[in-house]
Design an enzyme around this catalytic site. Structure first.
Site, PDB file in Angstrom:
ATOM      1  N   ASN A 112      28.045   7.356  -3.199  1.00 11.38           N
ATOM      2  CA  ASN A 112      27.443   6.133  -2.430  1.00 11.38           C
ATOM      3  C   ASN A 112      27.324   6.173  -1.088  1.00 11.38           C
ATOM      4  O   ASN A 112      26.185   5.922  -0.534  1.00 11.38           O
ATOM      5  CB  ASN A 112      28.000   4.806  -2.935  1.00 11.38           C
ATOM      6  CG  ASN A 112      28.352   4.524  -4.344  1.00 11.38           C
ATOM      7  OD1 ASN A 112      27.921   5.069  -5.268  1.00 11.38           O
ATOM      8  ND2 ASN A 112      29.107   3.429  -4.555  1.00 11.38           N
ATOM      9  N   THR A 157     -17.756  -8.512  16.908  1.00  8.99           N
ATOM     10  CA  THR A 157     -16.680  -9.555  16.364  1.00  8.99           C
ATOM     11  C   THR A 157     -17.286  -9.948  15.009  1.00  8.99           C
ATOM     12  O   THR A 157     -18.646 -10.376  15.053  1.00  8.99           O
ATOM     13  CB  THR A 157     -16.400 -10.440  17.400  1.00  8.99           C
ATOM     14  OG1 THR A 157     -17.406 -11.278  17.688  1.00  8.99           O
ATOM     15  CG2 THR A 157     -15.903 -10.048  18.788  1.00  8.99           C
ATOM     16  N   HIS A 158     -16.343 -10.381  13.991  1.00  5.28           N
ATOM     17  CA  HIS A 158     -17.086 -11.015  12.932  1.00  5.28           C
ATOM     18  C   HIS A 158     -18.354 -10.003  12.253  1.00  5.28           C
ATOM     19  O   HIS A 158     -19.219 -10.735  11.599  1.00  5.28           O
ATOM     20  CB  HIS A 158     -17.860 -12.339  13.032  1.00  5.28           C
ATOM     21  CG  HIS A 158     -16.870 -13.237  13.912  1.00  5.28           C
ATOM     22  ND1 HIS A 158     -15.879 -14.137  13.263  1.00  5.28           N
ATOM     23  CD2 HIS A 158     -16.710 -13.564  15.538  1.00  5.28           C
ATOM     24  CE1 HIS A 158     -15.323 -14.907  14.319  1.00  5.28           C
ATOM     25  NE2 HIS A 158     -15.704 -14.467  15.417  1.00  5.28           N
ATOM     26  N   SER A 279     -23.431  12.842  -2.795  1.00  6.01           N
ATOM     27  CA  SER A 279     -23.556  11.989  -4.114  1.00  6.01           C
ATOM     28  C   SER A 279     -23.841  12.878  -5.259  1.00  6.01           C
ATOM     29  O   SER A 279     -24.700  13.762  -4.930  1.00  6.01           O
ATOM     30  CB  SER A 279     -24.345  10.847  -4.136  1.00  6.01           C
ATOM     31  OG  SER A 279     -24.614  10.394  -5.292  1.00  6.01           O
ATOM     32  N   TYR A 319      27.287  -1.121  -3.234  1.00  6.71           N
ATOM     33  CA  TYR A 319      26.338  -0.288  -3.693  1.00  6.71           C
ATOM     34  C   TYR A 319      25.973  -1.004  -5.571  1.00  6.71           C
ATOM     35  O   TYR A 319      26.700  -1.190  -6.033  1.00  6.71           O
ATOM     36  CB  TYR A 319      26.697   1.161  -4.169  1.00  6.71           C
ATOM     37  CG  TYR A 319      25.906   1.994  -4.817  1.00  6.71           C
ATOM     38  CD1 TYR A 319      24.708   2.687  -4.371  1.00  6.71           C
ATOM     39  CD2 TYR A 319      26.022   2.206  -6.161  1.00  6.71           C
ATOM     40  CE1 TYR A 319      23.769   3.567  -4.801  1.00  6.71           C
ATOM     41  CE2 TYR A 319      25.041   3.155  -6.956  1.00  6.71           C
ATOM     42  CZ  TYR A 319      23.933   3.661  -6.341  1.00  6.71           C
ATOM     43  OH  TYR A 319      23.022   4.329  -6.886  1.00  6.71           O
ATOM     44  N   GLN A 324      18.867   3.246  -6.374  1.00  5.17           N
ATOM     45  CA  GLN A 324      18.293   4.636  -6.837  1.00  5.17           C
ATOM     46  C   GLN A 324      16.743   4.487  -6.739  1.00  5.17           C
ATOM     47  O   GLN A 324      16.036   5.704  -6.537  1.00  5.17           O
ATOM     48  CB  GLN A 324      18.967   5.050  -8.080  1.00  5.17           C
ATOM     49  CG  GLN A 324      18.484   6.590  -8.201  1.00  5.17           C
ATOM     50  CD  GLN A 324      19.138   7.060  -9.637  1.00  5.17           C
ATOM     51  OE1 GLN A 324      20.272   7.360  -9.654  1.00  5.17           O
ATOM     52  NE2 GLN A 324      18.367   7.274 -10.579  1.00  5.17           N
TER      53      GLN A 324
HETATM   54  N1  ARG Z   1      21.894   8.901  -7.847  1.00  4.01           N
HETATM   55  C1  ARG Z   1      22.720   7.873  -7.105  1.00  4.01           C
HETATM   56  C2  ARG Z   1      21.684   7.440  -6.283  1.00  4.01           C
HETATM   57  O1  ARG Z   1      20.827   7.957  -5.871  1.00  4.01           O
HETATM   58  C3  ARG Z   1      23.824   8.258  -6.512  1.00  4.01           C
HETATM   59  C4  ARG Z   1      24.895   7.255  -6.339  1.00  4.01           C
HETATM   60  C5  ARG Z   1      25.361   6.877  -7.611  1.00  4.01           C
HETATM   61  N2  ARG Z   1      26.277   6.144  -7.620  1.00  4.01           N
HETATM   62  C6  ARG Z   1      26.962   5.473  -8.612  1.00  4.01           C
HETATM   63  N3  ARG Z   1      27.993   4.747  -8.506  1.00  4.01           N
HETATM   64  N4  ARG Z   1      26.583   5.550  -9.834  1.00  4.01           N
HETATM   65  O2  ARG Z   1      21.867   6.148  -5.780  1.00  4.01           O
END
Ligand code: ARG
Length: 486
Positions: A112, A157-158, A279, A319, A324
Site C-alpha cells: 500500500n 469575440t463570439h 481528403s 487503502y 488500483q
Molecule cells: N496492486 C495494488 C495496487 O496497485 C498494490 C497494493 C495492493 N494492496 C493490497 N492490500 N491488496 O493498488
C-alpha cells in the site's frame, strides 16, 4: 490454468486463478518498474542502516535491484510473469536470484505504501519532464511572436471580427495560457514533496525504521505525516491529471484557432503540406487534421480528471483496492502531454500568418469603431456620447454600403462636431494596433514587454523542473549511500 500469483507470498493461494489474473495490475505497473526498483533500493538501504537487516543481505538485494533498474532502463527487464503486481514480481525475481535473502526486502512496508511511493515518484518525474518541455515550447511561441508585432489580424469575440490585433499578440496569448498551465505542473511538483514509503499498510510499523533517511535518499523534503491518510491518498494523482488537462486545453485552444484561421473563409494562416492532410475523396482539400486531433486529445485529459474524481469519491479512509484503477489516467497523462507538445512543436515552423488577409479583414474599418470612439474621448467627449457617434457612423456607412473611411467629412461632422480627419485616421488598422499600448494590450511595445515577462516565467518554470532529480540520477547516487549502521 493461469500461472498468476506463483509466489504465494501474500499467504493466500486459494483465489480462483482467473480472478487473480483479472485483478492483477502487473501489466500497467510495468510503466513504473524503475520507480518501484528505486524505491526498494532506498528501502533496503534504510533497513541496513537501521540494523533491521544484515549489511551483506542488503548489499546483495541492492545490487540486484540496481541491475534490474538498468535492465528496465534498457527495456530488457524480464520479471516472472504471472504475479499479481510489480511488487510481487520483483520480490519473486529476487527470490529466484538470491533465495531466502529476498524475504527480507518487504520488512516494515506494505504494497500500500509501496504503490503510493511508486506513483508519487512517477508523477514527480513526469511532471518535471513535461514542465521542461512546456517551458521550451512556450519559448518557441515567444520567439515566433516577436517578428509578428506589426502584422495585423482581427481578434474575434463570439466568432465575429472584433478589433484589430497583431499576430504577435495572438501567439503571445497562446504562450501565456500554456505557461499558466505550466504553473499547474509546478503545483504538482509542490504536491509530491513528501515520501509515502514506511507508512506500512495503514498505521506505521513497530520496527525502528528511519523514514527521514528514505525520504532524503529519494530527494523528498521529508516523510508524509499520517500513514492512514498516505495509503488512501490519490490527491497528487488528481492534481497531475488536472495539470495534464490544463496543458491539453491550452494546446486545444491554439489548435482551434488554427483550424479556423486555416480555412478558406478566414484564410488568416496557411499551413504547409508538411502539417496538412488531404481528403480521400475531395482532391481540393488540405485539412488541418493535426490540430483537430490536438483539440480532440483534450477529451482524454478531461476524462482522466473525471475518472480519478469518480474513483476517489466515496472511498473510506485507508487503502482500498479501487485505488488500483488509478493506473490508466495517471500513466497515460505523461505520454499524452509529451506527444501533444511534440506535435505542436513540429507544426510551428509550418504555420504562416497572412498579413494581406489580415488587412483585408480589417479594411472596412468597422472593427476600429471603438478606436474612433476613443479618439473622441481624447477630445474630451464623454465615452457614451462618443460610442453613440461612432455607432451612428457605422450605421451610415452600412446603409451606404461603404467602408467607414469612405464617409465624407461632411457626413462625419454631421454626426458629431468634434469628429475630424485626425479622428478618422484611427480607422487605419495598423494605427489602431500601434495606439493600444495599455499594459497587456496589443500595441507593439506592450506586446514586446509581455513577451519579455513570459520569457522570464518560462525560464523560472524550466529551472523549477530541473531542480527535480531524475530517476537515474537518484539511483546513481543511491548506489553510493553506505549500508553500514550509523
Ligand atoms: N496492486 C495494488 C495496487 O496497485 C498494490 C497494493 C495492493 N494492496 C493490497 N492490500 N491488496 O493498488
Amino acid at each position: 490454468m493461469s500461472t498468476i500469483a506463483r509466489t504465494g507470498a501474500t499467504g493466500l493461494d486459494g483465489m480462483l486463478p482467473e480472478l487473480v489474473q483479472w485483478s492483477s495490475s502487473y501489466g500497467h505497473d510495468l510503466s513504473f518498474a524503475r520507480e518501484d526498483l528505486l524505491g526498494s533500493a532506498a528501502h533496503v538501504t534504510m533497513l541496513a542502516r537501521t540494523g533491521l537487516i544484515p549489511v551483506a543481505d542488503a548489499q546483495e538485494l541492492r545490487d540486484q535491484l540496481v541491475a534490474l533498474f538498468h535492465d528496465a532502463e534498457a527495456s530488457r527487464l524480464a520479471l516472472p510473469v504471472g504475479e499479481e503486481d510489480i511488487h510481487m514480481a520483483v520480490e519473486a525475481e529476487l527470490g529466484r536470484r538470491l533465495g531466502a535473502v529476498a524475504g527480507r526486502l518487504h520488512t516494515a512496508r506494505s504494497r500500500n505504501d509501496q504503490v503510493a511511493l511508486d506513483l508519487t515518484l512517477h508523477v514527480r518525474d513526469q511532471a518535471a519532464r513535461r514542465l521542461e518541455e512546456l517551458a521550451d515550447l512556450a519559448r518557441r511561441l515567444i520567439a515566433m511572436a516577436r517578428p509578428l508585432v506589426a502584422l495585423p489580424i482581427p481578434a474575434f469575440t463570439h466568432r465575429q471580427r472584433a478589433q484589430p490585433i497583431s499576430a504577435a499578440f495572438l501567439v503571445a496569448s497562446w504562450a501565456s495560457a500554456l505557461l499558466r498551465a505550466g504553473e499547474t505542473l509546478a503545483f504538482v511538483l509542490d504536491r509530491t514533496r513528501l515520501c509515502p514509503l514506511g507508512s506500512g499498510a495503514c498505521s506505521g510499523t513497530s520496527l525502528p525504521t528511519d523514514r527521514h533517511l528514505v525520504a532524503s535518499i529519494l530527494a523528498f523534503d521529508g516523510p508524509t505525516r499520517n500513514a492512514l491518510d498516505t495509503t488512501g491518498d490519490r490527491d497528487f494523482a488528481l492534481d497531475w491529471a488536472w495539470a495534464g488537462a490544463r496543458v491539453l486545453l491550452a494546446l486545444g485552444k491554439l489548435s482551434s484557432d488554427l483550424v479556423d484561421y486555416a480555412s478558406a473563409e478566414y484564410a488568416l494562416v496557411t499551413l504547409d503540406p508538411a502539417v496538412s492532410t488531404g481528403s480521400s475523396m475531395m482532391p481540393q482539400k488540405k485539412n488541418p487534421d493535426i490540430f483537430e486531433l490536438l483539440r480532440g486529445k483534450t477529451a482524454t485529459g478531461i476524462a482522466n480528471v473525471v475518472h480519478l474524481l469518480t474513483l476517489v469519491k466515496g472511498l473510506p479512509s485507508g487503502y482500498n483496492r479501487d485505488q488500483q484503477e488509478d493506473r490508466v489516467p495517471v500513466l497515460s497523462t505523461g505520454p499524452t502531454l509529451a506527444a501533444c507538445m511534440r506535435a505542436v512543436d513540429l507544426c510551428l515552423d509550418h504555420v504562416h500568418f497572412r498579413g494581406d488577409r489580415g488587412e483585408a479583414a480589417l479594411a472596412d474599418g468597422f472593427t476600429q469603431s471603438t478606436d474612433l470612439a476613443e479618439a473622441l474621448v481624447r477630445k474630451g467627449v464623454p465615452f457614451r456620447e462618443a460610442y453613440k457617434a461612432s455607432g451612428e457612423l457605422v450605421r451610415r456607412a452600412t446603409s451606404q454600403g461603404v467602408h467607414l473611411s469612405a464617409l465624407s467629412l461632411d457626413d462625419v461632422r454631421d454626426v458629431h462636431p468634434e469628429l475630424d480627419a485626425d479622428c478618422m485616421n484611427v480607422l487605419d488598422p495598423r494605427r489602431a494596433i500601434l495606439a493600444k499600448e495599455s499594459y497587456g494590450g496589443t500595441g507593439p511595445k506592450a506586446v514586446l514587454r509581455s513577451l519579455d515577462e513570459l520569457q522570464l516565467l518560462a525560464g523560472r518554470l524550466h529551472d523549477r523542473a530541473q531542480l527535480v532529480p531524475r530517476l537515474d540520477a537518484l539511483l546513481a547516487h543511491l548506489a553510493h549511500v553506505p549500508l553500514e549502521m550509523r
